[in-house]
Design a protein around this motif. Structure first.
Motif, PDB file in Angstrom:
ATOM      1  N   GLU A 135      39.793  43.837  39.823  1.00 53.29           N
ATOM      2  CA  GLU A 135      40.447  42.491  39.417  1.00 53.29           C
ATOM      3  C   GLU A 135      40.225  41.697  40.545  1.00 53.29           C
ATOM      4  O   GLU A 135      39.791  40.451  40.722  1.00 53.29           O
ATOM      5  CB  GLU A 135      41.806  42.381  39.074  1.00 53.29           C
ATOM      6  N   GLY A 141      42.778  35.991  43.922  1.00 57.65           N
ATOM      7  CA  GLY A 141      44.102  35.919  43.264  1.00 57.65           C
ATOM      8  C   GLY A 141      43.990  35.596  41.719  1.00 57.65           C
ATOM      9  O   GLY A 141      45.009  35.723  41.099  1.00 57.65           O
ATOM     10  N   PRO A 143      43.365  35.912  38.174  1.00 55.39           N
ATOM     11  CA  PRO A 143      43.250  37.041  36.990  1.00 55.39           C
ATOM     12  C   PRO A 143      42.139  36.889  36.005  1.00 55.39           C
ATOM     13  O   PRO A 143      42.450  37.050  34.834  1.00 55.39           O
ATOM     14  CB  PRO A 143      44.556  37.258  36.553  1.00 55.39           C
ATOM     15  N   LYS A 146      40.844  40.226  33.836  1.00 49.29           N
ATOM     16  CA  LYS A 146      41.796  40.603  32.800  1.00 49.29           C
ATOM     17  C   LYS A 146      41.640  39.494  31.817  1.00 49.29           C
ATOM     18  O   LYS A 146      41.848  39.997  30.480  1.00 49.29           O
ATOM     19  CB  LYS A 146      43.356  40.615  33.241  1.00 49.29           C
ATOM     20  N   THR A 314      44.685  38.140  47.025  1.00 51.77           N
ATOM     21  CA  THR A 314      43.750  39.313  46.750  1.00 51.77           C
ATOM     22  C   THR A 314      44.508  40.807  46.637  1.00 51.77           C
ATOM     23  O   THR A 314      44.211  41.485  45.867  1.00 51.77           O
ATOM     24  CB  THR A 314      42.615  39.345  48.036  1.00 51.77           C
ATOM     25  N   SER A 317      45.978  40.930  43.388  1.00 51.98           N
ATOM     26  CA  SER A 317      45.000  41.537  42.375  1.00 51.98           C
ATOM     27  C   SER A 317      44.734  43.024  42.372  1.00 51.98           C
ATOM     28  O   SER A 317      44.935  43.729  41.439  1.00 51.98           O
ATOM     29  CB  SER A 317      44.027  40.765  42.579  1.00 51.98           C
ATOM     30  N   SER A 320      48.016  44.391  40.892  1.00 52.29           N
ATOM     31  CA  SER A 320      47.900  44.706  39.622  1.00 52.29           C
ATOM     32  C   SER A 320      46.941  45.584  39.070  1.00 52.29           C
ATOM     33  O   SER A 320      47.498  46.439  37.885  1.00 52.29           O
ATOM     34  CB  SER A 320      47.548  43.181  39.045  1.00 52.29           C
ATOM     35  N   ASP A 321      46.075  46.020  39.773  1.00 47.66           N
ATOM     36  CA  ASP A 321      44.844  47.152  39.282  1.00 47.66           C
ATOM     37  C   ASP A 321      45.648  48.583  39.281  1.00 47.66           C
ATOM     38  O   ASP A 321      45.636  49.291  38.557  1.00 47.66           O
ATOM     39  CB  ASP A 321      43.687  47.055  39.809  1.00 47.66           C
ATOM     40  N   ASP A 324      48.065  49.151  36.779  1.00 44.53           N
ATOM     41  CA  ASP A 324      47.579  49.384  35.598  1.00 44.53           C
ATOM     42  C   ASP A 324      47.025  50.916  35.516  1.00 44.53           C
ATOM     43  O   ASP A 324      47.403  51.678  34.515  1.00 44.53           O
ATOM     44  CB  ASP A 324      46.156  48.557  35.314  1.00 44.53           C
TER      45      ASP A 324
END
Ligand code: HSE
Length: 444
Positions: A135, A141, A143, A146, A314, A317, A320-321, A324
């Motif tokens: 990402e 930053g 998204p 996704k 950054t 992001s 966020s990965d 996941d």
């Protein structure tokens, strides 16, 4: 991937402790309790690799966590997940493949690597049954990955275009707004640390081209060769060009363009300066911001803008990965109680706490002293007037009075409006609108 629901801890190894690596460590650590709460595991940054142990860094971590040997982190059986943030191609690629072989998922911001070897890396990750999150590789930053892979999956994309390089956008914006020369702004950008060590990446469109190739792959499933596409940078843009574009109702932006003609199924990808009409959001996306306009066959056009580079966006992001990957490992699917809080932790704000200014339109009898009565009525509730304008309605001896207030709060305003409704000489129910001031909400 099999869910490993009994996992208690995920230990993170960060390869490359530069701007983004440090941001990732900082936010993982600062929000440790939150990750535990939403994921049911502790997500702990454990080790990081650097080129030099002696360099001073803003984010302080134990000396024992630092090493110059990236591979030792990949090989460390205590490390569960790798963040590859070293950049470059060869070393990053071999470390990533090694991590996959060891059954470790990898999260990266490395657009050059994905652009060059995405196919091989995605295949290797799939074969190893691990995840490869990227990402952070496109538009920092924002998204966008996704959005393309998940949110807009129902669409085909005849057009994706936008600003994919913040540094060149910063330079063009200052040249255009301040009339400062390319060389002068470039010097400032270097001092601010905006320009990549290899300046061609930013100034000659190469960084934006890496990102455009990744977006083209995500939107259309084919890898376009960098060698085969037009890649131009910003070095030849003069202040004269920027001013001439403005006279034509446009701004010159460094644009990444991905077009697909669905009649003949041809795809074209390119990065080049382009005159963009001012009514496009992308034309008005200035400074270090990135912006991406996606025209989807189902939804129409969606535009995303935001910070395309920098430590915190950054790192957001990257994290966020990481979340996941952890969700997949834990078998958490669908709704995750993100940001849920208990009523003790967080309560709805009271009217008196909600501040802002207001626009009021009154229909009043047009006679001496009426405006003073209105002002007194507002003052009684501590509401102060900012502007007043009156236009007479000739035929009815009434006037329309438009007022704006200084900052007050919802409670005071509500009381003031109730009083105004009852005030003699106010003929109709007052019209009340809130004045939206984005700066009062911004954290920037
Ligand atoms: N140099 C890049 C930019 C950094 O300015 O956008 C983020 O990829």
């Amino acid at each position: 991937m099999n869910a490993e629901n009994n996992i208690q801890t995920i230990n993170i190894g960060i390869l490359g402790f530069g701007t983004v690596g440090q941001g990732t460590w900082k936010h993982l650590e600062e929000n440790g309790q939150f990750w535990q709460k939403i994921l049911g595991v502790q997500v702990i940054p454990r080790r990081a690799s650097v080129r030099s142990l002696d360099k001073q860094r803003k984010v302080k971590i134990p000396a024992s966590a630092l090493t110059t040997d990236s591979q030792s982190i990949v090989d460390d059986p205590e490390i569960d997940l790798i963040c590859e943030l070293i950049g470059g191609i060869e070393e990053a690629k071999s470390l990533t493949l090694r991590a996959f072989e060891k059954g470790k998922s990898v999260v990266t911001a490395n657009k050059a690597l994905i652009c060059e070897h995405g196919d091989e890396l995605f295949e290797a990750a799939e074969k190893a049954g691990v995840q490869y999150g990227f990402e952070a590789s496109v538009a920092g930053g924002i998204p966008i990955i996704k959005v393309l892979r998940e949110s807009m999956v129902a669409n085909e994309f005849p057009l994706i275009y936008g600003i994919l390089n913040g540094t060149s956008n910063y330079i063009l914006t200052r040249m255009e707004k301040e009339g400062v020369s390319f060389e002068e702004v470039l010097t400032d950008a270097r001092e601010l640390g905006y320009v990549e060590a290899d300046e061609a990446l930013d100034l000659d469109g190469v960084d934006a081209a890496h990102k455009a190739v990744i977006l083209a792959y995500l939107a259309h499933g084919i890898w376009v060769d960098l060698e085969d596409i037009t890649v131009e940078g910003i070095r030849r843009i003069s202040i004269e060009d920027l001013q001439a574009a403005r006279k034509l109702g446009c701004k010159i932006k460094l644009i990444g363009m991905i077009r697909r003609n669905f009649d003949n199924n041809h795809i074209s990808v390119g990065v080049y300066p382009a005159l963009v009409p001012m009514d496009e959001i992308i034309a008005r996306t200035d400074g270090v911001y990135n912006g991406i306009s996606l025209t989807g066959s189902v939804v129409g056009t969606v535009v995303l803008t935001g910070r395309g580079a920098g430590q915190d966006p950054t790192a957001g992001s990257v994290i966020s990965d990481i979340v996941d990957v952890v969700k997949a490992k834990k078998g958490i699917s669908g709704f995750c109680k993100l940001r849920h809080v208990s009523p003790e932790e967080c309560k709805p704000a009271k009217a008196v706490e909600i501040e802002g200014s207001f626009y009021i339109r009154l229909t009043v009898e047009d006679r001496p002293g009426q405006l003073a009565k209105v002002a007194d009525c507002l003052a009684e509730h501590d509401v102060s007037l900012a502007t007043v304008s009156q236009s007479p309605k000739n035929e009815s001896a009434t006037a329309s009075v438009i007022l704006t207030t200084h900052d007050t709060n919802e409670h005071s305003m509500s009381m003031a409006i109730q009083s105004l409704e009852k005030l003699e000489g106010v003929n109709e129910k007052p019209v009340l609108f809130r004045v939206f001031d984005p700066n009062s909400f911004s954290k920037e």
